[in-house]
Design an enzyme around this catalytic site. Structure first.
Site, PDB file in Angstrom:
ATOM      1  N   LYS B  97      32.886  14.135  48.777  1.00 56.81           N
ATOM      2  CA  LYS B  97      31.711  13.381  48.376  1.00 56.81           C
ATOM      3  C   LYS B  97      30.431  14.129  48.755  1.00 56.81           C
ATOM      4  CE  LYS B  97      32.133   9.502  50.371  1.00 56.81           C
ATOM      5  NZ  LYS B  97      32.558   8.106  50.604  1.00 56.81           N
ATOM      6  N   ASP B 173      48.154  44.621  37.998  1.00 55.52           N
ATOM      7  CA  ASP B 173      47.820  44.121  36.668  1.00 55.52           C
ATOM      8  C   ASP B 173      46.345  43.750  36.633  1.00 55.52           C
ATOM      9  OD1 ASP B 173      50.342  44.230  35.491  1.00 55.52           O
ATOM     10  OD2 ASP B 173      50.870  42.158  36.000  1.00 55.52           O
ATOM     11  N   ASP B 174      45.780  43.730  35.441  1.00 55.34           N
ATOM     12  CA  ASP B 174      44.480  43.110  35.273  1.00 55.34           C
ATOM     13  C   ASP B 174      44.653  41.613  35.534  1.00 55.34           C
ATOM     14  OD1 ASP B 174      41.666  43.747  34.164  1.00 55.34           O
ATOM     15  OD2 ASP B 174      42.216  41.910  33.126  1.00 55.34           O
ATOM     16  N   GLU B 175      43.601  40.988  36.076  1.00 51.90           N
ATOM     17  CA  GLU B 175      43.743  39.552  36.369  1.00 51.90           C
ATOM     18  C   GLU B 175      43.726  38.716  35.099  1.00 51.90           C
ATOM     19  OE1 GLU B 175      40.944  41.097  36.571  1.00 51.90           O
ATOM     20  OE2 GLU B 175      39.304  39.770  35.983  1.00 51.90           O
ATOM     21  N   HIS B 263      43.079  37.635  43.947  1.00 46.34           N
ATOM     22  CA  HIS B 263      41.930  38.006  43.121  1.00 46.34           C
ATOM     23  C   HIS B 263      40.836  36.951  43.276  1.00 46.34           C
ATOM     24  CE1 HIS B 263      39.450  39.086  39.672  1.00 46.34           C
ATOM     25  NE2 HIS B 263      40.039  40.260  39.720  1.00 46.34           N
ATOM     26  N   GLY B 358      39.188  50.715  38.805  1.00 45.99           N
ATOM     27  CA  GLY B 358      39.706  50.622  37.442  1.00 45.99           C
ATOM     28  C   GLY B 358      39.048  51.711  36.619  1.00 45.99           C
TER      29      GLY B 358
END
Ligand SMILES: [Mg+2]
Ligand SMILES: [Mg+2]
Lengths: 408, 408
Positions: B97, B173-175, B263, B358
């Protein structure tokens, strides 16, 4: 919020602030979050990748004074073939990495019908819940336990009776009720549903009890089934802390035969910033209904925990609006609601809603049962066209409530 | 971030902006989110409720210029007897809340040891992963598939080989990889782990492959077990979209015998606003480690998706710092990393990290394998005390990378 004319794409609308070339930014997003790179790809790879490539649908610079940070709405389409039919995969695709990339807020998501049909939506919805309760001509009234933590079953039972005796249609657990050692959920279900049955025999009206569903995510679907089998009439779930996909799986399970109340706990972590997060209508309106909530609580525009009225109305509209695929869900503007507000709530939100109160019922000068009655009296009077003053003339309980909390 | 001396309480630290009496506000929170009301309770009920009552631990007004909105740090203790030992119940209690109640941000959570022990923490952690890979004296190197969506297995296999041949320690792996119809996860595991085994026979070094775990939340633990049994060496999970408790249950399952890469997808919905949400160190540092991530990605302070350096260092510190209950997790500052940054990264974050790239690998002028080698050469050189210039003299691949991307 907007219409999706793209039948093979999820269309995401973003509000972006910053000194960007917005069209270039949109292109980068559309490529970066789908196939990664484009211009440098050999032709044969391009052909292979076309079905997976995102596309820019609209870039709309927003008028602003020259001294403001430039802002724009970007609409980008993501091929549905890149995603699973679940909220985690959609959110990761359209706002996973991107959520960390500057001042960007996800305002809306449009799913094509082929993807919408993969989501359960409300099993009961507004009509189903009205049929269960047998009330069709007025807003429903829900009462929240003032307190749950630490109370033994017999005390909660007394509180349950007090609430039901005040003519409420639904009673829900407090959302902060995890350790229920003194009054385990299955025992509450047994005791409260027994009272509901007695009540139904006496008055003809069925009351629903929303029992809080808690525990490891791996057990929640099983627990929901167990509660349903044990005779629970309604479930309460803190959707976002557990995850939208948990709601999805519970709502989609054929053995969970009860409506689900979605509590908005933790959603304030996302929606209030104009720069970051997700819009409240998307989060609380669209995603809750899609995932299967029958009743959705959100901050009313009146109380201390308030939401801007336009946003709250937008949520209500997204929950209620007719849709050929999913049933509508009950909007439940909450927090700070007392009887004197009821004519305003009905004027603002219409009568196809649930009026939900905790303190506004339990804090009544003559106690919880009188508190419920004050609400029901003003609801009935408003629906039959009376003014608040007229209603108060005919109800001592309503009069007391107005004396204490005033009116709007 | 702060030390918890309260052994029966979860201590939450909030940053609040607004024209409040901050002490009164803190009292209202401590009572409102635990027992509901206090002053009006009869004495006997007070005694019953004391174990469940929250308490104000500290209220610290923050110095500010008189024209700023007043702000304060509030520290509030919540009795652990009110909660289940899981993240959803803790977050709902301390920020359910409350997240919707004005300008308030949850900065930190401190759990007492008795509650910490109920969380799995990393099963492998830094030491375990170093043992698996057999590398103890330098940062590890992780490569991310440039693209996964839409590629058939044989093309991904080629890309996998190119990455491993560049001497990387881990490939993930790529996400954004959900629909893997052309190259199902179990087939990727079989193919890539076979190559890992060949590689280990040739070089003595084991490479780990982080396979993306996706699907309905109800199936993720089973899937993780299945992948583990099928010989997977590492799992990748988009933790927040699925929910922290999903990570918790996977990490706690004795049949999941592989490390987990967390990730940070979607976390940017929470942390960037100074007024709302959760702090990045709490979200990405503390909660990820607590829930069982062995390797945690977060935005580096260098790239385009950047995080302020102090915050990134704070995350790294929370992941690494010794702790008698949980193993440490590998900090992995990500996004925009290229070889010329490596000396800076190691200077800033130390050598007990994973360097993750990457584009900085695949975009190398001589291709992916050369890209990996450029990174490994600069890592090795930096660790043995060479300057970047010296390192580049001994590595044509590194020289090319610096020519393309520069250095910091
Ligand atoms: Mg409540
Ligand atoms: Mg990626």
């Amino acid at each position: 919020m907007f219409v999706n004319t793209e039948k093979d794409y999820v269309v995401a609308t973003y509000l972006v602030h910053g000194h960007y070339n917005f069209y270039k930014k949109a292109q980068e997003i559309a490529v970066g979050l789908t196939v990664g790179t484009w211009t440098d790809l050999p032709q044969v790879r391009k052909e292979q990748m076309i079905p997976h490539l995102g596309k820019v649908i609209e870039v709309k610079s927003l008028n602003n004074k020259s001294d403001e940070i430039p802002k724009a709405l970007l609409k980008i389409g993501y091929p549905i073939v890149n995603m699973n039919p679940d909220i985690p995969s959609i959110l990761t695709t359209v706002f996973g990495k991107l959520s960390m990339d500057g001042q960007i807020k996800l305002m809306d998501l449009q799913l094509p019908d082929s993807l919408l049909t993969e989501f359960p939506g409300p099993r009961f919805g507004i009509d189903g819940i009205r049929r269960m309760i047998g009330v069709h001509n007025r807003p429903l009234l829900m009462s929240i336990f003032k307190q749950c933590i630490g109370l033994p079953l017999h005390e909660l039972e007394k509180e349950y009776h007090n609430q039901v005796d005040g003519q409420v249609d639904l009673v829900k657990d407090d959302e902060i009720f995890f350790r229920d050692d003194y009054a385990p959920a299955l025992k509450r279900i047994a005791a409260f549903e027994k009272y509901n049955q007695q009540q139904q025999e006496n008055t003809g009206k069925r009351v629903l009890y929303g029992v809080n569903l808690t525990g490891p995510v791996t057990q929640l679907v099983e627990k929901a089934k167990q509660f349903s089998k044990a005779g629970a009439s309604c479930l309460l779930l803190n959707v976002v802390p557990y995850g939208f996909d948990v709601l999805h799986r519970i709502a989609a399970d054929p053995d969970v035969n009860v409506p689900i109340i979605a509590h908005p706990a933790f959603t304030g972590s996302f929606y209030p910033s104009p720069y970051y997060g997700l819009s409240a209508p998307l989060l609380i309106g669209k995603l809750m209904r899609l995932s299967g909530a029958d009743i959705v609580l959100f901050p009313s525009p009146y109380g201390s925990v308030a939401m801007p009225k336009e946003e709250a109305l937008n949520i209500a509209n997204l929950l209620q609006s007719p849709n050929s695929i999913h049933r509508s869900a009950f909007p439940t503007p909450s927090a700070g609601i007392h009887p004197g507000l009821v004519p305003t709530i009905i004027r603002d939100f219409g009568d196809n809603i649930i009026i939900n109160a905790g303190g506004g019922i339990h804090g009544h000068p003559q106690g919880t049962t009188a508190g419920g009655k004050a609400f029901m009296d003003v609801i009935q009077a408003t629906i039959s066209g009376q003014t608040l003053a007229q209603a108060a003339d005919n109800s001592a309980e309503l009069r007391s409530a107005i004396d204490k909390w005033g009116a709007l």
